[in-house]
Design a protein around this motif. Structure first.
Motif, PDB file in Angstrom:
ATOM      1  N   LEU A 124      14.954  11.807  -5.046  1.00  0.00           N
ATOM      2  CA  LEU A 124      14.151  10.596  -5.059  1.00  0.00           C
ATOM      3  C   LEU A 124      14.712   9.654  -6.122  1.00  0.00           C
ATOM      4  CD1 LEU A 124      11.634   9.009  -4.156  1.00  0.00           C
ATOM      5  CD2 LEU A 124      10.362  10.216  -5.957  1.00  0.00           C
ATOM      6  N   SER A 126      14.428   6.377  -8.343  1.00  0.00           N
ATOM      7  CA  SER A 126      13.429   5.440  -8.858  1.00  0.00           C
ATOM      8  C   SER A 126      13.898   4.003  -8.665  1.00  0.00           C
ATOM      9  CB  SER A 126      13.174   5.707 -10.340  1.00  0.00           C
ATOM     10  OG  SER A 126      14.332   5.420 -11.105  1.00  0.00           O
ATOM     11  N   THR A 127      12.955   3.081  -8.772  1.00  0.00           N
ATOM     12  CA  THR A 127      13.280   1.663  -8.613  1.00  0.00           C
ATOM     13  C   THR A 127      14.297   1.208  -9.655  1.00  0.00           C
ATOM     14  OG1 THR A 127      11.059   1.257  -7.742  1.00  0.00           O
ATOM     15  CG2 THR A 127      12.309  -0.663  -8.501  1.00  0.00           C
ATOM     16  N   THR A 128      14.114   1.672 -10.885  1.00  0.00           N
ATOM     17  CA  THR A 128      15.036   1.304 -11.962  1.00  0.00           C
ATOM     18  C   THR A 128      16.453   1.790 -11.671  1.00  0.00           C
ATOM     19  OG1 THR A 128      13.250   1.357 -13.589  1.00  0.00           O
ATOM     20  CG2 THR A 128      15.505   1.495 -14.428  1.00  0.00           C
ATOM     21  N   ASN A 129      16.548   3.038 -11.221  1.00  0.00           N
ATOM     22  CA  ASN A 129      17.870   3.598 -10.950  1.00  0.00           C
ATOM     23  C   ASN A 129      18.516   2.988  -9.708  1.00  0.00           C
ATOM     24  OD1 ASN A 129      17.727   5.198 -13.203  1.00  0.00           O
ATOM     25  ND2 ASN A 129      16.995   7.012 -12.107  1.00  0.00           N
ATOM     26  N   ARG A 130      17.702   2.558  -8.759  1.00  0.00           N
ATOM     27  CA  ARG A 130      18.254   1.845  -7.597  1.00  0.00           C
ATOM     28  C   ARG A 130      18.946   0.566  -8.049  1.00  0.00           C
ATOM     29  NH1 ARG A 130      15.965   2.826  -2.196  1.00  0.00           N
ATOM     30  NH2 ARG A 130      16.466   0.647  -1.757  1.00  0.00           N
ATOM     31  N   GLN A 275      21.488   9.251 -11.177  1.00  0.00           N
ATOM     32  CA  GLN A 275      21.128   9.728  -9.837  1.00  0.00           C
ATOM     33  C   GLN A 275      22.137   9.264  -8.782  1.00  0.00           C
ATOM     34  OE1 GLN A 275      16.803   8.344  -9.960  1.00  0.00           O
ATOM     35  NE2 GLN A 275      16.542  10.398  -9.104  1.00  0.00           N
TER      36      GLN A 275
END
Length: 346
Positions: A124, A126-130, A275
């Motif tokens: 999964l 996260s928005t930050t990592n995207r 990630q």
């Protein structure tokens, strides 16, 4: 006796070709293996309408789900990929004048190209990592394969002595559930395993270092100084090399960061997004090692044998294999851009 009945379109074309070549009905029948009656009928049909495809209508019961029904069923699948066959059938029948059964649903879905499969498991993000993954992809979208050849990839991986057999199925009767031949034995924690650290670049495979215990900052500093440094200075003497590592805590320790700062005139540490195993081609080399381990005729029975097998497999990975992985980097970057930082198929 020759073949009778309706022929395929290819066979009908052969019949017409033979007759047009000047062969008689009996000669065509003997050459092609069809009956004289069939030869005569097919050729007469061709003379009448000059068509070699079968004029017979398709047989069988008319499909209960027409093109419109297939579109409706496709929307149901898109709305809920995890719906069971029963749920899809029930939802489809709502508001329909003619209901269908589960068998019809299954047949229709297969005709549409759908099959029930286990979903791929992906982390999964996260928005930050995207956002960080997307920023990395944008920063490197113009890198060519020649640019990626200057990167040395690294990572740790763990290989278990025994593997899970959760996917194994057996045939047994109701009262044979505890029969020895119907059991699959398990060992706690997979019977132990071997952790290794490895690196490679487009030019060559790097060292593969067994890790005796849990990798901490001190142990990683030894790897960096003893293996990373000589590899980078040898492969990239012009100081144009990039060293890739993920964001594991031991990689980000202060003593590691200080060491890299002291050697920043020799090579550059690639700023890696969190990630992002799908962007690291070394993940596929671990898959190669895993497959080769499972394919061994004699499986390792202890950790020492397992370590030797891993080192041997790594040393024999072909140059074409790891070079092909590096050459896939532009496509991986494009895939991340396409999904706006999300998970890719790699």
């Amino acid at each position: 006796m020759g073949k009778k009945g309706d022929l395929s379109n290819f066979e009908r074309g052969m019949v017409v070709g033979a007759r047009r070549a000047g062969l008689s009905i009996s000669q065509s029948a003997q050459l092609l293996g069809f009956s004289c009656t069939t030869i005569s009928r097919v050729y007469k049909e061709w003379c009448a309408k000059e068509k070699t495809f079968s004029m017979r209508q398709s047989c069988g019961r008319k499909c209960l789900v027409d093109a419109r029904g297939q579109r409706r069923m496709g929307r149901l699948i898109q709305a809920d990929r995890r719906a069971t066959l029963t749920e899809i059938t029930t939802r489809y029948n709502r508001g329909m004048q003619q209901s269908i059964c589960e068998a019809t649903t299954r047949t229709t879905l297969r005709r549409m190209g759908y099959n029930s499969r286990r979903p791929h498991r992906v982390p999964l993000i996260s928005t930050t990592n995207r956002k960080k993954r997307l920023q990395f992809a944008r920063a490197h979208q113009n890198w060519t394969v020649e640019d990626w050849k200057n990167v040395a990839w690294s990572e740790e991986s763990r290989f278990l002595l025994r593997h899970s057999n959760g996917g194994v199925r057996i045939w047994r009767k109701q009262n044979e559930n505890m029969d020895p031949s119907c059991l699959v034995t398990t060992v706690q924690a997979g019977g132990g395993g071997v952790m290794v650290w490895g690196m490679f670049s487009w030019h060559t495979l790097g060292p593969l270092v067994p890790i005796g215990h849990r990798l901490n900052a001190t142990a990683y500093l030894s790897i960096v100084s003893d293996h990373v440094h000589p590899f980078m200075t040898t492969m990239y003497p012009s100081s144009d090399g990039y060293f890739q590592q993920d964001n594991a805590p031991c990689h980000k320790a202060r003593i590691i960061s200080n060491w890299f700062l002291e050697h920043d005139n020799e090579f550059t540490v690639l700023k890696w997004p969190p990630q992002s195993p799908d962007l690291n081609p070394i993940e596929h080399l671990w898959d190669v090692v895993e497959r080769e381990l499972r394919a061994l005729d004699v499986h390792p029975t202890n950790l020492h044998q397992l370590q030797d097998a891993i080192l041997s497999i790594w040393a024999n990975i072909s140059k074409e294999c790891f070079q092909h992985l590096v050459e896939s980097m532009p496509r991986r970057i494009k895939a991340v851009l396409k999904v706006k930082g999300g998970q890719t198929p790699y």
